[in-house]
Each structure stands twice: as structure tokens, then as C-alpha cells.
Design an enzyme around this catalytic site. Sequence first.
Site, mmCIF file in Angstrom:
data_model
loop_
_atom_site.group_PDB
_atom_site.id
_atom_site.type_symbol
_atom_site.label_atom_id
_atom_site.label_comp_id
_atom_site.label_asym_id
_atom_site.label_seq_id
_atom_site.Cartn_x
_atom_site.Cartn_y
_atom_site.Cartn_z
ATOM 1 C CG ASP A 42 -2.131 0.990 0.915
ATOM 2 O OD1 ASP A 42 -3.258 0.499 0.679
ATOM 3 O OD2 ASP A 42 -1.918 2.233 0.896
ATOM 4 N NE ARG A 116 -12.597 3.020 4.207
ATOM 5 C CZ ARG A 116 -11.283 2.853 4.052
ATOM 6 N NH1 ARG A 116 -10.452 3.280 4.963
ATOM 7 N NH2 ARG A 116 -10.832 2.260 2.990
ATOM 8 N NE ARG A 196 -19.218 9.520 3.661
ATOM 9 C CZ ARG A 196 -19.687 8.435 3.040
ATOM 10 N NH1 ARG A 196 -19.866 8.424 1.742
ATOM 11 N NH2 ARG A 196 -19.960 7.351 3.722
ATOM 12 C CG ASP A 315 -14.436 1.252 -4.713
ATOM 13 O OD1 ASP A 315 -15.378 0.435 -4.691
ATOM 14 O OD2 ASP A 315 -14.390 2.251 -3.970
ATOM 15 C CB ALA A 328 -17.939 -2.114 1.951
HETATM 16 C C1 LIG Z 1 -9.397 6.813 3.085
HETATM 17 C C2 LIG Z 1 -10.713 6.235 2.615
HETATM 18 C C3 LIG Z 1 -11.873 6.497 3.351
HETATM 19 C C4 LIG Z 1 -13.094 5.980 2.932
HETATM 20 N N1 LIG Z 1 -14.212 6.222 3.702
HETATM 21 C C5 LIG Z 1 -15.394 5.676 3.332
HETATM 22 C C6 LIG Z 1 -16.559 5.884 4.120
HETATM 23 O O1 LIG Z 1 -16.516 6.553 5.120
HETATM 24 N N2 LIG Z 1 -17.725 5.342 3.728
HETATM 25 C C7 LIG Z 1 -17.804 4.582 2.586
HETATM 26 O O2 LIG Z 1 -18.890 4.073 2.267
HETATM 27 N N3 LIG Z 1 -16.729 4.343 1.815
HETATM 28 C C8 LIG Z 1 -15.524 4.879 2.158
HETATM 29 N N4 LIG Z 1 -14.421 4.656 1.373
HETATM 30 C C9 LIG Z 1 -14.578 3.848 0.160
HETATM 31 C C10 LIG Z 1 -14.735 2.395 0.492
HETATM 32 O O3 LIG Z 1 -13.771 1.981 1.427
HETATM 33 C C11 LIG Z 1 -14.610 1.613 -0.786
HETATM 34 O O4 LIG Z 1 -15.578 2.090 -1.712
HETATM 35 C C12 LIG Z 1 -14.890 0.114 -0.646
HETATM 36 O O5 LIG Z 1 -14.611 -0.355 0.634
HETATM 37 C C13 LIG Z 1 -14.032 -0.666 -1.654
HETATM 38 O O6 LIG Z 1 -12.692 -0.567 -1.230
HETATM 39 P P1 LIG Z 1 -11.402 -0.847 -2.094
HETATM 40 O O7 LIG Z 1 -10.518 -1.648 -1.215
HETATM 41 O O8 LIG Z 1 -11.736 -1.378 -3.430
HETATM 42 O O9 LIG Z 1 -10.783 0.600 -2.341
HETATM 43 P P2 LIG Z 1 -10.223 1.664 -1.310
HETATM 44 O O10 LIG Z 1 -10.923 1.596 -0.017
HETATM 45 O O11 LIG Z 1 -10.214 2.950 -2.042
HETATM 46 O O12 LIG Z 1 -8.698 1.204 -1.038
HETATM 47 C C14 LIG Z 1 -7.673 1.331 -1.986
HETATM 48 C C15 LIG Z 1 -6.310 1.207 -1.308
HETATM 49 O O13 LIG Z 1 -5.293 1.178 -2.313
HETATM 50 C C16 LIG Z 1 -4.212 2.008 -1.933
HETATM 51 N N5 LIG Z 1 -3.543 2.463 -3.173
HETATM 52 C C17 LIG Z 1 -4.048 3.265 -4.143
HETATM 53 N N6 LIG Z 1 -3.163 3.424 -5.149
HETATM 54 C C18 LIG Z 1 -2.084 2.685 -4.806
HETATM 55 C C19 LIG Z 1 -0.831 2.424 -5.462
HETATM 56 N N7 LIG Z 1 -0.530 2.967 -6.650
HETATM 57 N N8 LIG Z 1 0.071 1.626 -4.847
HETATM 58 C C20 LIG Z 1 -0.212 1.063 -3.640
HETATM 59 N N9 LIG Z 1 -1.386 1.278 -2.983
HETATM 60 C C21 LIG Z 1 -2.301 2.062 -3.561
HETATM 61 C C22 LIG Z 1 -4.885 3.120 -1.128
HETATM 62 O O14 LIG Z 1 -3.958 3.731 -0.240
HETATM 63 C C23 LIG Z 1 -5.994 2.371 -0.392
HETATM 64 O O15 LIG Z 1 -5.553 1.856 0.851
HETATM 65 C C24 LIG Z 1 -13.170 5.191 1.749
HETATM 66 C C25 LIG Z 1 -12.006 4.929 0.997
HETATM 67 C C26 LIG Z 1 -10.774 5.441 1.432
HETATM 68 C C27 LIG Z 1 -9.507 5.128 0.622
#
Ligand SMILES: Cc1cc2nc3c(=O)[nH]c(=O)nc-3n(C[C@H](O)[C@H](O)[C@H](O)COP(=O)(O)OP(=O)(O)OC[C@H]3O[C@@H](n4cnc5c(N)ncnc54)[C@H](O)[C@@H]3O)c2cc1C
Length: 433
Positions: A42, A116, A196, A315, A328
Site C-alpha cells: 500500500d 469505516r 458526511r 472499486d 464494501a
Molecule cells: C481513506 C478512505 C476512506 C473511505 N471512507 C469511506 C466511508 O466513510 N464510507 C464509505 O462508504 N466508503 C468509504 N471509502 C470507500 C470504500 O472503502 C470503498 O468504496 C470500498 O470499501 C471498496 O474498497 P477498495 O478496497 O476497493 O478501495 P479503497 O478503499 O479505495 O482502497 C484502496 C487502497 O489502495 C491504496 N492504493 C491506491 N493506489 C495505490 C498504489 N498505486 N500503490 C499502492 N497502494 C495504492 C490506497 O492507499 C488504499 O488503501 C473510503 C475509501 C478510502 C480510501
Amino acid sequence: MANNSPRRPPSGIKVIVVGAGFAGLAAAIECDRKGHSVTLFDKVDNIEEITRIGDIISFDPNGSVAFERWPGVVDQMEAIARQTKHIDLYHHQGKFVTRQDFSHEKAWGRRINGHRGQLHNIIYRHAVDRGIDIRLGKRVEDYFEQDSPPQAGVVVNGERIAADVVIAAEGVRSRGRKIVLGFDENPKSSGYAVYRAWFPADRVRNNPVIKHLVENGDTHQGFIGPDIHFLASTIKNGTEVNWVFTHIDDGNIEESWQFPGKPEEALKYLEGWCDVVHELVKATPDGRLIDHKLVYRDPLPTFISPKRRIALIGDSAHPFLPTSIQGASQSIEDGVVLATCLELSGRQNIPRALKAYEKLRYARVHRAQANGPKMRERWHKADWNEVWKKPEMIHLIRETWLLNFDAEKDAYDRFSIVLEELERDEQQIKPRL
Ligand SMILES: Cc1cc2nc3c(=O)[nH]c(=O)nc-3n(C[C@H](O)[C@H](O)[C@H](O)COP(=O)(O)OP(=O)(O)OC[C@H]3O[C@@H](n4cnc5c(N)ncnc54)[C@H](O)[C@@H]3O)c2cc1C
């Protein structure tokens, strides 16, 4: 670090996961459970950069079923989750419309709604306790895949790091999409943004108009008006408060979980709304409000790379609108299914695993995603003459096919069926000689 969590014998499959959000952590944990060897990268230097941030997030039974298999996780989550069995829905001027009861869903599994960052932290700690190799402060700059030797990998600080398969879980701005799609593609504005807020309940408890929301434990309510819905929760036995509301995106904010919002700005969208909503917004302390742009993407043609060694999940593959209440949970399902397909295919057949993953997920994810705009329209364009006659018209969409679902069981049950289907499809598109 001792690894006390049950784990299948080593599969010999090396997996790189990019992104420690819910999708990446679920994939890493599930791969570890199934005996694959995982390295997770990450970009954040300190996990608190992502475990402190955010507000309400919801996992439905189809997401939480995975948590039940991760020792200790569900109990920790329940201790901080909202304890409600229904939502009360109101007209935006304050008149009560309907109560939607979720008690019967207990048979499908748990609904876990909470902060979250706090829920994320529980899962992160579980991954650490399992002994998963998590490398923070590592921004993945690029991806690659090759035939000889058959591998995929990532570039971090200019160094190429290879594995049998790479899982791209870097969220809505994924770089993995480029190698999967063959071109750069940016998210679009959904036309909406969300205010929010999450804060301690003190000011609410001292306000006669809204104190009823925190006096008897946790509550959950929605206020529905033209082009806006406002959802409020009280949580942790009424000691903390969360509210969110969508508004038309005027184009003046960025996609960020930290973009500050101002209560007085938020109130401008709520003219004519009831006192409860106004007082909740006014009770929000400085620094506790964010204004978050909602981006969207059209469904991708595929989730997997041309050589079938890189898969998009969460996502990266399919951003959800909050009104679907599934973003999520679907990201958890992705990780579960991919880890299972890798287990069932074995190291010699990684491309088959990825094809099966896509086939198992594609239709389901997009059907779930379509509920987001449908639900938003149900609220924002409600025909109130009809709603007063039939209040269930504004109930949340809660469908059995979606919620009463165990992605791991489904993958074990259907893996060989979808492979046969894929082989049939491939035969059909082969040119006849
Ligand atoms: C900081 C944050 C807060 C959120 N808060 C909420 C909320 O309050 N309510 C809600 O409904 N949804 C929230 N979301 C969105 C929600 O978590 C996501 O829509 C859902 O859980 C799907 O998550 P994901 O793991 O696909 O993506 P994400 O949760 O976006 O996680 C992506 C991860 O990839 C990492 N990353 C990105 N690019 C790179 C790279 N080039 N190299 C290495 N690592 C990388 C990021 O640091 C992050 O940890 C939030 C997302 C984030 C990042």
C-alpha cells in the site's frame, strides 16, 4: 509473528496484492487462508492514514459472512457497530412515513454498520496477526505480465517484483486498469457529491429538538426530499452521531475523503427541510464534516488482463454509489472468490482461475451496482401522492439473491460449471476450418 489462524496447506501460488483497503485486505486474508503466499503493498506510510479516516460504511450479510471465518473479527466489529433493526423514513419536512424492519434478515447473516476506519483497522490487525507480509509506503508505479516465465508483477520504486498473479485493489483511481483495458480510463462524475459527518453526541444530547435521537441507544433514520436524501445514525449506544446527505455536484470539490465541508454551506441545500435535519447539521463540530465527490464508471468490459495474470477487484473494477449499500460487501466477495478460484485451479492454471473469477463475479457485481442509481431515483424522484398511499415504495432495496449469499460456497459450487461454460464459449468463437 505467530500465525494462529486456520490455513490450508501451501498451494505454491505467489500472490501480490496492491492496496490495503477492504478489497485488498479481504483478498490477502482469503489467499492466506487458502494456502497461497501473499505480499501486500500500500502506498500509505502509516496505516493510520487510512484507518482513521471515513465515516459510516455498511456490510450486508453477503459481505459479513466472510468475516465470520476470520477468528475474532466479528466480535470486535459488533462491539463498535450500530445496533439497530430498522430504519425510520420521513418526508423531508419532518412527517414520519414508514419503518422498514430488517429483523427477518437475521437468518441471512449479520448487517455490520460502523465507522469505516475503525472496521478497517480491525481487519488490518487480523491480517497482521495472520503474519501476512504487508509492505507500507510502497506505491505501485506500474504492472507487467509475461509468458516466459509465466508471471505478473509490479514496479515499486523502479524495482520489478514478480509473482504468479497480481490482484489490483487500489480503489477508484486504479493503475491496474490500464494493463487490463489496454488504455487509460478516468472515472466520471456521477453528478452528485455527499456531505458526511461523524462526531461525539454531546451537542445532540443538549439540543431539545434532536436529543431524542441519542437518548435510547442507537437509531437510524432517513429524510427524503427532491434530489436529496439525508441519512442519520446514532451509534455506540447513542454516544456518537453520523449523518450523510447527497447533493448535486456543483463541480467545485475534489474526489477526496478529506475534503473539508462547512455546515453553513451544507445548510444551503436544505432550505425548507425539517428542524431535526437542520439541528443535526448545526450540531456538527468544526473539522468533522467532509464534502466528497461521488465518481462513477461505466461497467468495464473485463476485470482481467490479456494474459490472465492480473485481476481488478473492489472499486478498481466497479465503483459503487452509496445508495446501493453494496460497495464494501462486493469488494469482500471479490477477494473471497478470487482466492477460491486460485485454490481450485492450482499454480499451473492461474489464467483459468482468473477467467473463472471474472465469470463468477461479472453479472452479479453489475446487477448489484445497478441498484445504486435505482435506489437514488426511488428517493429523489419519489411521487409523494403515491408514497403516502403505499409507503413501502421508498423502502431500501433488500433482495434475497443479493444479501442471502455466500460467495465462497458459490465459488466452490460453480467453479467447474463456469469453466465448462467458458470452454463452450471459446469453442463457439473459434473460426470453423
Ligand atoms: C481513506 C478512505 C476512506 C473511505 N471512507 C469511506 C466511508 O466513510 N464510507 C464509505 O462508504 N466508503 C468509504 N471509502 C470507500 C470504500 O472503502 C470503498 O468504496 C470500498 O470499501 C471498496 O474498497 P477498495 O478496497 O476497493 O478501495 P479503497 O478503499 O479505495 O482502497 C484502496 C487502497 O489502495 C491504496 N492504493 C491506491 N493506489 C495505490 C498504489 N498505486 N500503490 C499502492 N497502494 C495504492 C490506497 O492507499 C488504499 O488503501 C473510503 C475509501 C478510502 C480510501
